[in-house]
Design a protein around this motif. Structure first.
Motif, mmCIF file in Angstrom:
data_model
loop_
_atom_site.group_PDB
_atom_site.id
_atom_site.type_symbol
_atom_site.label_atom_id
_atom_site.label_comp_id
_atom_site.label_asym_id
_atom_site.label_seq_id
_atom_site.Cartn_x
_atom_site.Cartn_y
_atom_site.Cartn_z
ATOM 1 N N PRO A 239 -0.235 9.311 -5.704
ATOM 2 C CA PRO A 239 -0.994 9.088 -6.937
ATOM 3 C C PRO A 239 -1.619 7.697 -6.986
ATOM 4 O O PRO A 239 -1.121 6.744 -6.381
ATOM 5 C CB PRO A 239 0.063 9.255 -8.038
ATOM 6 C CG PRO A 239 1.173 10.029 -7.417
ATOM 7 C CD PRO A 239 1.183 9.622 -5.975
ATOM 8 N N THR A 240 -2.661 7.584 -7.759
ATOM 9 C CA THR A 240 -3.318 6.300 -7.984
ATOM 10 C C THR A 240 -2.353 5.329 -8.677
ATOM 11 O O THR A 240 -1.602 5.721 -9.574
ATOM 12 C CB THR A 240 -4.576 6.495 -8.836
ATOM 13 O OG1 THR A 240 -5.476 7.351 -8.130
ATOM 14 C CG2 THR A 240 -5.265 5.174 -9.135
ATOM 15 N N ARG A 241 -2.348 4.081 -8.217
ATOM 16 C CA ARG A 241 -1.521 3.017 -8.786
ATOM 17 C C ARG A 241 -0.044 3.423 -8.847
ATOM 18 O O ARG A 241 0.612 3.259 -9.870
ATOM 19 C CB ARG A 241 -2.025 2.604 -10.167
ATOM 20 C CG ARG A 241 -3.420 1.984 -10.136
ATOM 21 C CD ARG A 241 -3.810 1.387 -11.468
ATOM 22 N NE ARG A 241 -5.078 0.667 -11.373
ATOM 23 C CZ ARG A 241 -5.604 -0.064 -12.341
ATOM 24 N NH1 ARG A 241 -4.956 -0.178 -13.499
ATOM 25 N NH2 ARG A 241 -6.760 -0.684 -12.177
ATOM 26 N N SER A 242 0.464 3.903 -7.742
ATOM 27 C CA SER A 242 1.835 4.418 -7.722
ATOM 28 C C SER A 242 2.817 3.544 -6.946
ATOM 29 O O SER A 242 4.030 3.776 -7.007
ATOM 30 C CB SER A 242 1.857 5.827 -7.120
ATOM 31 O OG SER A 242 1.328 5.820 -5.797
ATOM 32 N N VAL A 243 2.325 2.524 -6.192
ATOM 33 C CA VAL A 243 3.222 1.733 -5.351
ATOM 34 C C VAL A 243 2.949 0.243 -5.532
ATOM 35 O O VAL A 243 1.845 -0.160 -5.919
ATOM 36 C CB VAL A 243 3.100 2.114 -3.857
ATOM 37 C CG1 VAL A 243 3.425 3.592 -3.646
ATOM 38 C CG2 VAL A 243 1.736 1.775 -3.293
ATOM 39 N N ASP A 244 3.977 -0.560 -5.227
ATOM 40 C CA ASP A 244 3.859 -2.019 -5.339
ATOM 41 C C ASP A 244 3.502 -2.681 -4.017
ATOM 42 O O ASP A 244 2.930 -3.777 -4.003
ATOM 43 C CB ASP A 244 5.185 -2.592 -5.841
ATOM 44 C CG ASP A 244 5.594 -2.000 -7.174
ATOM 45 O OD1 ASP A 244 4.892 -2.251 -8.165
ATOM 46 O OD2 ASP A 244 6.603 -1.260 -7.210
ATOM 47 N N PHE A 245 3.874 -2.044 -2.906
ATOM 48 C CA PHE A 245 3.563 -2.547 -1.575
ATOM 49 C C PHE A 245 3.043 -1.385 -0.726
ATOM 50 O O PHE A 245 3.549 -0.264 -0.819
ATOM 51 C CB PHE A 245 4.805 -3.107 -0.870
ATOM 52 C CG PHE A 245 5.246 -4.467 -1.332
ATOM 53 C CD1 PHE A 245 5.053 -5.590 -0.530
ATOM 54 C CD2 PHE A 245 5.876 -4.630 -2.561
ATOM 55 C CE1 PHE A 245 5.483 -6.839 -0.941
ATOM 56 C CE2 PHE A 245 6.309 -5.876 -2.987
ATOM 57 C CZ PHE A 245 6.115 -6.986 -2.179
ATOM 58 N N ILE B 183 -3.996 3.295 -4.262
ATOM 59 C CA ILE B 183 -2.594 3.609 -4.553
ATOM 60 C C ILE B 183 -1.782 2.386 -4.997
ATOM 61 O O ILE B 183 -0.713 2.532 -5.583
ATOM 62 C CB ILE B 183 -1.903 4.300 -3.363
ATOM 63 C CG1 ILE B 183 -1.790 3.376 -2.150
ATOM 64 C CG2 ILE B 183 -2.622 5.590 -3.021
ATOM 65 C CD1 ILE B 183 -1.006 3.981 -1.000
ATOM 66 N N LEU B 184 -2.280 1.175 -4.740
ATOM 67 C CA LEU B 184 -1.555 -0.031 -5.136
ATOM 68 C C LEU B 184 -1.684 -0.296 -6.634
ATOM 69 O O LEU B 184 -2.762 -0.151 -7.219
ATOM 70 C CB LEU B 184 -2.072 -1.244 -4.373
ATOM 71 C CG LEU B 184 -1.520 -1.470 -2.967
ATOM 72 C CD1 LEU B 184 -2.330 -2.527 -2.238
ATOM 73 C CD2 LEU B 184 -0.032 -1.881 -3.025
ATOM 74 N N ARG B 185 -0.590 -0.705 -7.240
ATOM 75 C CA ARG B 185 -0.631 -1.165 -8.609
ATOM 76 C C ARG B 185 -1.294 -2.539 -8.661
ATOM 77 O O ARG B 185 -1.346 -3.240 -7.651
ATOM 78 C CB ARG B 185 0.789 -1.236 -9.171
ATOM 79 C CG ARG B 185 1.434 0.135 -9.351
ATOM 80 C CD ARG B 185 2.893 0.040 -9.696
ATOM 81 N NE ARG B 185 3.467 1.377 -9.869
ATOM 82 C CZ ARG B 185 4.732 1.699 -9.658
ATOM 83 N NH1 ARG B 185 5.585 0.757 -9.249
ATOM 84 N NH2 ARG B 185 5.164 2.928 -9.851
ATOM 85 N N PRO B 186 -1.813 -2.939 -9.823
ATOM 86 C CA PRO B 186 -2.421 -4.270 -9.927
ATOM 87 C C PRO B 186 -1.445 -5.349 -9.464
ATOM 88 O O PRO B 186 -0.273 -5.364 -9.840
ATOM 89 C CB PRO B 186 -2.723 -4.390 -11.425
ATOM 90 C CG PRO B 186 -2.915 -2.976 -11.884
ATOM 91 C CD PRO B 186 -1.933 -2.169 -11.078
ATOM 92 N N GLY B 187 -1.932 -6.239 -8.606
ATOM 93 C CA GLY B 187 -1.093 -7.298 -8.066
ATOM 94 C C GLY B 187 -0.261 -6.880 -6.872
ATOM 95 O O GLY B 187 0.531 -7.674 -6.364
ATOM 96 N N GLY B 188 -0.457 -5.648 -6.397
ATOM 97 C CA GLY B 188 0.325 -5.154 -5.265
ATOM 98 C C GLY B 188 -0.080 -5.798 -3.951
ATOM 99 O O GLY B 188 -1.171 -6.378 -3.822
ATOM 100 N N LEU C 11 -5.315 -6.939 -1.750
ATOM 101 C CA LEU C 11 -6.625 -6.408 -1.370
ATOM 102 C C LEU C 11 -7.638 -6.463 -2.491
ATOM 103 O O LEU C 11 -8.833 -6.316 -2.255
ATOM 104 C CB LEU C 11 -6.466 -4.956 -0.894
ATOM 105 C CG LEU C 11 -5.581 -4.754 0.329
ATOM 106 C CD1 LEU C 11 -5.487 -3.283 0.677
ATOM 107 C CD2 LEU C 11 -6.104 -5.550 1.515
ATOM 108 N N ALA C 12 -7.163 -6.637 -3.708
ATOM 109 C CA ALA C 12 -8.094 -6.662 -4.848
ATOM 110 C C ALA C 12 -7.612 -7.677 -5.881
ATOM 111 O O ALA C 12 -6.463 -8.106 -5.866
ATOM 112 C CB ALA C 12 -8.175 -5.278 -5.491
#
Length: 253
Positions: free
Chosen positions: A100-106, A128-133, A252-253
């Motif tokens: 899922p979108t924004r589902s992982v921290d690393f 898939i990374l959460r903000p700040g991942g 990455l963002a």
């Protein structure tokens, strides 16, 4: 014709499990200090293979999605790591993880990112990374010139390997900045060693996707040369592989 990246290791899983190097525990110390890694963080380990790096993460008590496209490697990893209840095995690729979108921290990838479609994989990781991942890319790079054995082994691969010069990841890490750009990243290097008798060094060679297997015209002469260089360089019946473990990490963002 070179096999597709997702199929390259199907016929060498057993040697891969037994003879490939793991990863130094200092990587976890680095990620704790530099990226704030905690056991609560959810991690997608991409192209997880037989789970060598996922094991470190699971031992740190992290929930891990082990994303692996190769069925044989994925099954081996599932069996080797079945005692960890925070493991979820996923049939997916770096470009299409199915997570899922924004589902992982690393997002991590060990010994694998040189096989990815760089642009598509980066887009998927951002999704898939959460903000700040964090994105963490890792390679064990075999040293090629520090001992007589390693020099001879490198020449063996250049002589008999099927597509060694095309796929060797030591070249692809030189362009790692293109994966992270325009974001910044950091790099850390540590050391790793393996010691093998002849059976072990033979298995280590045949675990590599560019080492021709039995039936290929290069196989028998390659194994004969391996025996020669082992006998010429072994001390007390063993030779040593030396690696630089390189870790690239950033947002990455």
């Amino acid at each position: 014709m070179s096999p597709a990246p997702t199929a390259r290791f199907s016929d060498r899983v057993e040697d891969y499990v037994r003879y490939r190097p793991g990863y130094p525990p200092q990587i976890l110390e680095l990620l704790r200090a530099e990226c704030g890694l905690r056991p609560a963080h959810v991690i997608a380990d991409i192209a997880s293979g037989t789970g060598a790096f996922a094991r470190l993460l699971l031992e740190n008590r992290n929930p891990v999605f082990a994303v692996e496209p190769n069925a044989a490697m994925r099954e081996a990893g599932s069996q080797l790591l079945k005692s960890f209840d925070k493991l979820t095995t996923i049939a997916g690729t770096a470009e299409e993880t199915t997570l899922p979108t924004r589902s992982v921290d690393f997002v991590t990838a060990a010994q694998a990112a040189h096989w990815f479609n760089r642009e598509r994989a980066r887009t998927e990781f951002v999704r898939i990374l959460r903000p700040g991942g964090w994105c963490v890319l890792i390679w064990n790079e075999r040293r090629t010139a520090v001992t007589g054995f390693l020099q001879d082994y490198e020449q063996l691969l250049l002589t008999y390997g099927t597509d060694y010069e095309e796929v060797r990841h030591e070249r692809t890490t030189e362009t790692i900045h293109a994966f992270f750009a325009p974001a910044s990243y950091q790099e850390n290097t540590s050391e790793l060693r393996q010691q093998f008798d002849y059976e072990g060094v033979s298995g280590r060679l045949l675990s590599s996707s560019y080492a021709p297997l039995a039936g290929h015209p290069n196989h028998e002469p390659m194994m004969g040369e391996l025996r020669r260089i082992f006998d010429a360089n072994a001390q007390n019946g063993t030779v040593e592989f030396e690696y630089n473990t390189r870790v690239f990490y950033g947002k990455l963002a």
